[in-house]
Structures are given as structure tokens and as C-alpha cells.
Design a protein around this motif. Structure first.
Motif, PDB file in Angstrom:
ATOM      1  N   ARG A  19       0.817  -1.223   0.000  1.00  0.00           N
ATOM      2  CA  ARG A  19       0.000   0.000   0.000  1.00  0.00           C
ATOM      3  C   ARG A  19       0.855   1.279   0.000  1.00  0.00           C
ATOM      4  NH1 ARG A  19      -5.278   1.267   0.712  1.00  0.00           N
ATOM      5  NH2 ARG A  19      -5.672   3.342   1.576  1.00  0.00           N
ATOM      6  N   SER A  45      -6.050  11.826  -5.020  1.00  0.00           N
ATOM      7  CA  SER A  45      -5.340  11.772  -3.744  1.00  0.00           C
ATOM      8  C   SER A  45      -4.534  10.481  -3.663  1.00  0.00           C
ATOM      9  CB  SER A  45      -6.318  11.831  -2.562  1.00  0.00           C
ATOM     10  OG  SER A  45      -7.018  10.611  -2.438  1.00  0.00           O
ATOM     11  N   ALA A  47      -4.483   8.537  -1.117  1.00  0.00           N
ATOM     12  CA  ALA A  47      -5.351   7.517  -0.500  1.00  0.00           C
ATOM     13  C   ALA A  47      -6.226   6.840  -1.548  1.00  0.00           C
ATOM     14  CB  ALA A  47      -6.209   8.149   0.591  1.00  0.00           C
ATOM     15  N   GLU A  48      -6.777   7.615  -2.479  1.00  0.00           N
ATOM     16  CA  GLU A  48      -7.593   7.038  -3.556  1.00  0.00           C
ATOM     17  C   GLU A  48      -6.747   6.077  -4.395  1.00  0.00           C
ATOM     18  OE1 GLU A  48     -10.217   8.457  -7.453  1.00  0.00           O
ATOM     19  OE2 GLU A  48      -8.702   9.823  -6.626  1.00  0.00           O
ATOM     20  N   ASP A  51      -6.036   2.855  -2.426  1.00  0.00           N
ATOM     21  CA  ASP A  51      -7.218   1.977  -2.415  1.00  0.00           C
ATOM     22  C   ASP A  51      -7.355   1.227  -3.734  1.00  0.00           C
ATOM     23  OD1 ASP A  51      -7.836   2.799   0.165  1.00  0.00           O
ATOM     24  OD2 ASP A  51      -9.430   4.176  -0.469  1.00  0.00           O
TER      25      ASP A  51
END
Length: 181
Positions: A19, A45, A47-48, A51
Motif C-alpha cells: 500500500r 489523492s 489515498a484514492e 485503495d
């Protein structure tokens, strides 16, 4: 899902994605121009992106190429099952700083050799946006054969796209020599 073994090339160690790799890929995958030929647009982002990269429902495997000298991430390389046993689709994204330096070719040779020689896959193919000249040139430099064009095959963030299919069969695979990288 099958294991993602570490692969080695002269310049890169290709290891399983984690990750935290989203941080190194974000500058490339947040750039609209770099994502032009992807099935989706730039990420908003980190984080996007993280994911998306680690989606547990995706059936493929992802390798991250790490430069042995600098420790920098050079790209992302994927292999995922096709519709039939023994068939895998491959894909690649090269980090901006490594584009035009042979990283994608070197890493794709390692990945395809692994799929054919270690895993005994019978066919490997790439589905490429017909307007993506750099990706088409890479496929051809690897010895993949243009098998056809699927007209108006995929709707992406840029609209309706033609896709070209490049493929190789295990019985035909001859890895390009390192001197041609």
C-alpha cells in the motif's frame, strides 16, 4: 490469488506491491497527461490511489520495480488472468523519471519470461489504447505480435477508444537480449 515472487533484472528488483507504494506512484498517476491512455483518469489523492492499487477484489498481481542503485520506484507491472486457463494479460506504468530509459522493456522482459518459463503460461497479451504510440512501440520491441484492433471497444475517461491487442505465445517467446534494452 497466486503468489507474487520477486523478479530480478540487471537494474531493478521487482517485488510485490504494498500500500505504501502509492506515495512513489502518485506523482505519475495524478498527472492527467500520464493517465491519458489508462482506463480511468488521474487520481485525486494518494489515498484514492492506494485503495485502487490494493483493491482486494482485483484478481491480478502487481510488481513494483525498485532501482537497485537509488532505491527509487521505477514503475508498476501487472499480470492478471485472461478468460482461459494459461492466458494472462499484462500491463505497465512507468514513473515519469524513468520514462524513455528502458525500464519498462527491462521489467517486461523479466515479467514475461517469468510467466512463460516459470509459470508455463501459454499466452500473454496486452490490450493497448490504439493512440498510445509509446506503449505500442514497447510491445513491438518485446516481440509481441499485433493480433488485431477492437474498434470502439472501451469507454474511458477520454471517451470511446479503439484498443489494439498484442500477444505472444510461449512456444514463440524469445526474450530480447539485454543489449537491445
Amino acid at each position: 490469488m497466486q503468489d507474487t515472487p520477486t523478479l530480478n533484472t540487471p537494474r531493478f528488483e521487482m517485488r510485490k506491491l504494498v500500500r505504501q507504494d502509492a506515495a512513489a506512484l502518485f506523482s505519475t498517476l495524478s498527472d492527467d497527461a500520464q493517465c491519458l491512455y489508462m482506463s480511468r483518469g488521474a487520481f485525486g489523492s494518494e489515498a484514492e490511489l492506494a485503495d485502487w492499487l490494493t483493491d482486494p477484489t482485483w484478481p491480478g498481481r502487481t510488481w513494483i520495480a525498485v532501482d537497485r542503485t537509488t532505491g527509487a520506484v521505477a514503475g508498476r507491472y501487472v499480470a492478471f488472468p485472461g478468460r482461459d486457463d494459461g492466458v494472462f494479460e499484462v500491463g505497465y506504468v512507468t514513473v515519469i523519471d524513468y520514462q524513455g530509459r528502458g525500464a519498462a522493456k527491462e521489467c517486461m522482459i523479466a515479467l514475461m519470461s517469468h510467466l512463460f518459463e516459470r509459470e508455463q503460461r501459454r499466452r500473454v497479451y496486452a490490450e493497448i489504447d490504439a493512440e498510445n504510440a509509446a506503449s505500442i512501440a514497447l510491445a513491438e520491441s518485446l516481440g509481441l505480435v499485433r493480433e488485431g484492433c477492437l474498434r470502439e471497444h472501451e469507454t474511458t475517461h477520454k471517451g470511446l477508444c479503439d484498443m489494439v491487442i498484442y500477444g505472444a505465445l510461449r512456444r514463440e517467446w524469445r526474450a530480447p537480449q539485454a543489449s537491445t534494452i
